[in-house]
Design an enzyme around this catalytic site. Structure first.
Site, PDB file in Angstrom:
ATOM      1  N   CYS A  34      -7.288  52.500  -1.613  1.00 27.04           N
ATOM      2  CA  CYS A  34      -8.215  52.271  -0.513  1.00 27.04           C
ATOM      3  C   CYS A  34      -7.984  53.310   0.576  1.00 27.04           C
ATOM      4  O   CYS A  34      -7.144  54.188   0.434  1.00 27.04           O
ATOM      5  CB  CYS A  34      -8.044  50.866   0.031  1.00 27.04           C
ATOM      6  SG  CYS A  34      -6.399  50.586   0.678  1.00 27.04           S
ATOM      7  N   ALA A  35      -8.721  53.172   1.657  1.00 25.92           N
ATOM      8  CA  ALA A  35      -8.610  54.146   2.744  1.00 25.92           C
ATOM      9  C   ALA A  35      -7.334  53.938   3.553  1.00 25.92           C
ATOM     10  O   ALA A  35      -6.542  54.853   3.726  1.00 25.92           O
ATOM     11  CB  ALA A  35      -9.840  54.063   3.646  1.00 25.92           C
TER      12      ALA A  35
END
EC number: 2.7.1.205
Length: 108
Positions: A10-11
């Site tokens: 994910c970010a």
């Protein structure tokens, strides 16, 4: 050692770490011994190489980084690791059981 390794990318990681907890609970409730962890997309190359963490049996991207699917799919294919993007609804509702089932489908 875990039977299977499931990696999420994910970010940043805060909401994804909550999803990991829910996936771990769903796996434990079903008597499954999985290692499930989340890392930043910056770590994808290392994850696929098994550097710094076990090489995953499946890689799931958070919906917020779905735009990276094409690039990551090529790397994952070379590494022999199936991958996909987590469904937005399952991610948003933190449905660990559904995301776990999707990961299992990719591993079979």
């Amino acid at each position: 050692m875990a039977d299977k390794v499931i990696a999420l990318a994910c970010a940043a990681g805060m909401s994804t770490s909550l999803l990991v907890s829910k996936m771990q609970k769903a796996a434990a409730d079903n008597g499954k011994d999985y290692e499930i962890f989340a890392k930043s997309t910056a770590d994808i190359d290392n994850m696929l190489a098994g550097t710094g963490s076990p090489k995953p049996d499946v890689l799931l991207l958070g919906p917020q980084v779905a735009f990276m699917k094409g690039e990551v799919a090529k790397k994952a294919e070379i590494a022999g690791v199936p991958m996909d993007v987590i469904k937005m609804q399952d991610y948003g509702m933190m449905r660990g059981d559904k995301v776990l089932a999707a990961a299992e489908n990719l591993m079979n």
